[in-house]
Motif scaffolding. Structure first.
Motif, short mmCIF file in Angstrom:
data_model
loop_
_atom_site.label_atom_id
_atom_site.label_comp_id
_atom_site.label_asym_id
_atom_site.label_seq_id
_atom_site.Cartn_x
_atom_site.Cartn_y
_atom_site.Cartn_z
N VAL A 393 23.85 40.18 54.61
CA VAL A 393 22.60 39.47 54.31
C VAL A 393 21.68 39.48 55.52
O VAL A 393 20.48 39.80 55.42
CB VAL A 393 22.92 38.03 53.87
N THR A 394 22.21 39.10 56.66
CA THR A 394 21.52 39.17 57.95
C THR A 394 22.53 39.66 58.98
O THR A 394 23.73 39.73 58.68
CB THR A 394 20.97 37.79 58.37
N PRO A 395 22.11 39.98 60.20
CA PRO A 395 23.11 40.39 61.20
C PRO A 395 24.21 39.36 61.42
O PRO A 395 25.32 39.72 61.82
CB PRO A 395 22.26 40.60 62.46
N GLY A 396 23.93 38.08 61.16
CA GLY A 396 24.93 37.06 61.40
C GLY A 396 25.55 36.49 60.14
O GLY A 396 26.40 35.59 60.22
N LEU A 397 25.16 36.99 58.95
CA LEU A 397 25.65 36.44 57.69
C LEU A 397 26.12 37.57 56.79
O LEU A 397 25.36 38.47 56.46
CB LEU A 397 24.55 35.63 57.00
N GLN A 398 27.39 37.50 56.41
CA GLN A 398 27.98 38.48 55.50
C GLN A 398 28.47 37.76 54.25
O GLN A 398 29.00 36.65 54.32
CB GLN A 398 29.15 39.21 56.16
N ALA A 399 28.28 38.40 53.11
CA ALA A 399 28.69 37.81 51.84
C ALA A 399 29.50 38.81 51.04
O ALA A 399 29.32 40.04 51.17
CB ALA A 399 27.46 37.35 51.05
N TYR A 400 30.38 38.27 50.23
CA TYR A 400 31.21 39.09 49.33
C TYR A 400 31.12 38.46 47.95
O TYR A 400 31.40 37.27 47.77
CB TYR A 400 32.65 39.11 49.82
N LEU A 401 30.73 39.27 46.96
CA LEU A 401 30.66 38.83 45.57
C LEU A 401 31.50 39.77 44.73
O LEU A 401 31.34 41.00 44.81
CB LEU A 401 29.20 38.83 45.08
N GLY A 402 32.38 39.22 43.94
CA GLY A 402 33.27 40.05 43.13
C GLY A 402 33.51 39.45 41.77
O GLY A 402 33.50 38.23 41.58
N LEU A 403 33.74 40.33 40.79
CA LEU A 403 34.11 39.93 39.43
C LEU A 403 35.30 40.76 39.00
O LEU A 403 35.34 41.98 39.22
CB LEU A 403 32.94 40.17 38.47
N ARG A 404 36.26 40.10 38.37
CA ARG A 404 37.45 40.80 37.89
C ARG A 404 37.82 40.26 36.51
O ARG A 404 37.91 39.04 36.32
CB ARG A 404 38.62 40.61 38.86
N TRP A 405 38.04 41.17 35.58
CA TRP A 405 38.50 40.80 34.26
C TRP A 405 39.88 41.41 34.07
O TRP A 405 40.06 42.62 34.16
CB TRP A 405 37.55 41.29 33.17
N GLU A 406 40.86 40.56 33.83
CA GLU A 406 42.25 41.03 33.75
C GLU A 406 42.88 40.52 32.47
O GLU A 406 42.75 39.33 32.12
CB GLU A 406 43.04 40.51 34.96
N THR A 407 43.53 41.40 31.74
CA THR A 407 44.20 41.04 30.49
C THR A 407 45.70 41.22 30.64
O THR A 407 46.17 42.14 31.32
CB THR A 407 43.70 41.89 29.32
N LEU A 408 46.44 40.33 29.99
CA LEU A 408 47.90 40.39 29.97
C LEU A 408 48.37 40.38 28.53
O LEU A 408 47.93 39.56 27.72
CB LEU A 408 48.52 39.19 30.70
N ASP A 409 49.27 41.29 28.22
CA ASP A 409 49.88 41.36 26.88
C ASP A 409 51.38 41.38 27.08
O ASP A 409 51.93 42.36 27.61
CB ASP A 409 49.40 42.61 26.15
N THR A 410 52.08 40.31 26.71
CA THR A 410 53.53 40.22 26.88
C THR A 410 54.22 40.21 25.53
O THR A 410 53.78 39.52 24.59
CB THR A 410 53.92 38.96 27.67
N ARG A 411 55.32 40.95 25.43
CA ARG A 411 56.14 40.98 24.22
C ARG A 411 57.59 40.81 24.62
O ARG A 411 58.08 41.45 25.56
CB ARG A 411 55.96 42.31 23.48
N THR A 412 58.29 39.93 23.90
CA THR A 412 59.69 39.65 24.18
C THR A 412 60.48 39.75 22.88
O THR A 412 60.07 39.20 21.85
CB THR A 412 59.87 38.24 24.77
N GLU A 413 61.61 40.44 22.93
CA GLU A 413 62.47 40.56 21.76
C GLU A 413 63.91 40.71 22.22
O GLU A 413 64.19 41.01 23.38
CB GLU A 413 62.05 41.76 20.91
N GLY A 414 64.83 40.48 21.28
CA GLY A 414 66.24 40.58 21.62
C GLY A 414 67.11 40.11 20.47
O GLY A 414 66.63 39.74 19.39
#
Length: 696
Positions: A393-414
């Motif tokens: 942003v400036t020589p003395g100011l740094q910024a980090y912006l991030g977006l993450r979309w994560e999906t989980l699909d779990t299956r259990t059988e036995g």
């Protein structure tokens, strides 16, 4: 083991004599920590080698905000999945212990306090990123080590080879070891209805032969492209046995007052990954494809006898657990103008876990008593897309912006289980800021906001029963998985003030807060007269803490003082679990307080001396309104002496656990009718370590 050592020595005999050691210096690790927008602590080779530690947990316990419980690493006092383990920036296989990686295979370790969009958001407490050695400069090193902990001899040897042939660079780091432990403990158990008082003496002995290999190849292709092949192989063979002797002071005895067990396990782990880097006119594209193979087989035998040593039960168990994963990830990195660094990417994994357990019970005369066969499978598919922008942003100011979309699909059988499927999607925004104070370029402030989650490990999704062979009770219940577990979700805020001064000095004061929902707790119940505990989602929790970290040369604090490097850190953590009434209703795995103080003194060009004193508190935790657990205070004092024999040889000595403090632990249950308390004491012993290193 002797034959393995001879093989290492023979392999090193052909090494050349003109190779030089390459390692990250203290100033370089400080620069990595100081200049990155994300708050991190970097542990370089010098810190890794300082005490000659044989395990990663041994060296991590001296770091700020890190505590150890067994072989589990905890950040912010939280373990059991709250702390994410990464290997070269990629999530480690579930169930993998960080001690599976020998310290000699590691280039550096990064302790990340908050999440980032690029890495998995499964970092509620933070992440520990283990970077394997990648140097391709010519070198030949050998290391021979001897350790004695709890009265068990443990030799080890390491060979490191690296070189280059035109466009091909190669490297191999390998470690073989034969380690063990001997553990004795005494337990007092008291019950009400029926009333009983008994003393139990336990002896457990284990030996583990391990081979660690980390081969790597790097090709420089036409057009500036590169192709890297990084591997990590871990082969472990473990044999263990134990005895338990019960003395009944009053009341009835357990089913098997005298018992013996023995086991043999075989674990094979392989992580192999291929990375392609392609330079584009407007940026750089990196793509990775990986495969994880983690298989464990165990043979177990339990023999129970009456107080007069009359045999009663023989229980044999054959079990296996297999985890296989295919992973893929990639990132496009582009510089936009002079102030933006934009990254877009993906990250996915397909993990399959299978468990089989076959139990056979027989009486002393060989008569068949029963058989149990359990077989379960779980599959977890994870896919994520992310975008992040590092903005000057400036020589003395740094910024980090991030977006993450994560999906989980779990299956259990036995067997005898209706298939269970759960789907979850987690949207994880991340914002970080680093501000260098005006006219104080060595002082800076960090702020971070992130949404993270904790996914249930596949082993907790399988309803396999881990049974207690003797004395099943609320304090020692059977353990069973739950296929209906959901991820825990959290919002987190981090803040820190950092100051850097002369001769690699640094000071950091940080604070954090987390708000968690769908917290996983342990539910205790009786099933057909047997006590069982299983994980379940139940309500909300909050956690917060503060952390202090300082490194300085004594002469910068006290002019005229000897050239002693000082280290001091402390962390205080609090938490509250809404589902459990107080007091003591904190998260069960959280360590309230940890602190370390250490110093290093180079007395001459040849000799360096150092010591580290640490403390880790425990206290009482209310697991439920009827069950509580207690952990005693752990105090440690370690020291080392380094002798640099000449330019290519050095010898390191260390004394470990010099306070040989005993460990205390306990459990208590009271439902108004039945009650039980168990208090255990485990003595400690002083350990020794010697490490010889030579450049060949």
């Amino acid at each position: 083991m002797k034959h393995l050592l001879l093989l290492f020595l023979a392999a090193s005999a052909h090494a050349q004599d003109d190779m030089q050691r390459v390692e990250i210096s203290g100033s370089a690790t400080q620069a990595l920590r100081r200049n990155d927008t994300a708050a991190k602590i970097v542990i370089g080779r010098a810190d890794i080698e300082q005490y000659g530690d044989s395990t990663v947990t041994s060296l991590l316990k001296r770091q700020p905000g890190i505590t150890i419980s067994g072989s589990e690493v905890r950040m912010r006092g939280l373990g059991a999945g709250y702390t994410q383990l990464l290997i070269n920036g990629e999530p480690a296989p579930q169930g993998m212990s960080i001690d599976s990686v020998a310290p000699e295979l590691i280039e550096r370790i990064e302790i990340l306090r908050t999440a980032s969009a690029e890495y998995s958001a499964q970092a509620m407490a933070g992440s520990i990123n283990v970077i394997l050695r990648r140097s391709t400069r010519p070198q030949r090193d050998i290391k021979l080590a001897y350790e004695n902990l709890q009265g068990i001899d443990s030799p080890a040897a390491t060979l490191q080879v690296a070189g280059r042939d035109d466009a091909l660079a190669y490297g191999l780091t390998g470690t073989i070891s034969d380690s063990g432990f001997r553990n004795t403990s005494g337990t007092t158990e008291q019950t009400r209805d029926p009333a009983a008082l008994r003393d139990i003496a336990d002896l457990n002995i284990s030996r583990q032969a391990k081979l660690n290999l980390a081969p790597r190849l790097n090709w420089s292709l036409d057009g500036g492209d590169t192709l890297a092949w990084q591997n990590l192989l871990d082969v472990v063979r473990t044999r263990a046995h134990g005895d338990s002797y019960e003395t009944d002071v009053s009341g009835p005895a357990t089913a098997y007052p005298l018992n013996h067990w023995r086991s043999a396990s075989r674990t094979n782990f392989l992580r192999s990954g291929l990375t392609w880097t392609h330079n584009l006119s407007a940026g750089k594209l990196t793509a990775k494809l990986g495969w994880d193979y983690n298989h464990r087989n165990t043979d177990y035998l339990f023999q129970g006898a009456a107080a007069d040593a009359t045999p009663r039960l023989a229980r044999s168990v054959i079990s296996s657990a297999n985890d296989d994963s295919v992973t893929t990830s990639g990132k496009y990195l582009s510089r936009i103008g002079a102030v933006h660094s934009l990254a877009l990417g993906w990250d996915g994994a397909d993990t399959r876990r299978g468990e089989v357990r076959q139990q056979h019970d027989s009486a002393a005369d060989g008569a068949f008593l029963g058989e149990l066969l359990q077989a379960y499978q779980a599959r977890v598919r994870r896919m994520a897309l992310f975008a992040q922008d590092e903005w000057d942003v400036t020589p003395g100011l740094q910024a980090y912006l991030g977006l993450r979309w994560e999906t989980l699909d779990t299956r259990t059988e036995g067997a005898a289980l209706t298939p269970v499927r759960n789907r979850a999607g987690v949207f994880s925004p991340v914002a970080q800021m680093m501000w260098k104070l005006p006219d104080q370029e060595r002082d800076q402030i960090r702020l971070a906001l992130a949404r993270t989650y904790k996914a249930p490990p596949t082993r907790d999704l399988l309803p396999r029963r881990y049974t207690v062979n003797n004395g099943n009770s609320p304090a020692t219940p059977d353990v069973q998985g739950n296929p209906d577990l959901r991820p825990e979700l959290a919002w987190g805020l981090d803040a820190a003030y950092e100051s850097y001064f002369a001769q690699n000095g640094s000071l950091s004061i940080s604070a954090y807060a987390r708000s968690i929902r769908d917290v996983t707790v342990q539910r205790l119940f009786q099933q057909n007269g047997t006590w069982v505990t299983t994980p379940a989602n139940d309500g909300k929790a909050s956690t917060m803490g503060v952390e202090f970290d300082m490194r300085a040369r004594m002469s910068t604090l006290l002019p005229g003082a000897p050239p002693i490097d000082l280290r001091a850190n402390a962390a205080r953590n609090w938490s509250r679990l809404d589902a459990v009434p107080g007091p003591g209703n904190r998260l069960a795995t959280q360590t309230p307080l940890s602190a370390n103080i250490g110093m290093d003194y180079q007395t001459s060009a040849a000799w360096t001396l150092g010591l580290n004193a640490g403390i880790q508190t425990g206290g009482t935790v209310c697991v439920s309104d009827r069950l509580s657990s207690y952990t005693g205070v752990t105090r440690t004092l370690d020291s080392y002496a380094l002798w640099k024999i000449d330019r290519k040889r050095q010898l390191r000595f260390a004394l470990l656990n010099m306070l040989h403090q005993q460990q205390l632990a306990g459990q208590a249950y009271d439902d108004g009718v039945y009650a039980i308390t168990r208090n255990s004491t485990t003595p400690g012993r002083v350990g020794i370590r010697a490490v010889y290193e030579q450049q060949l």
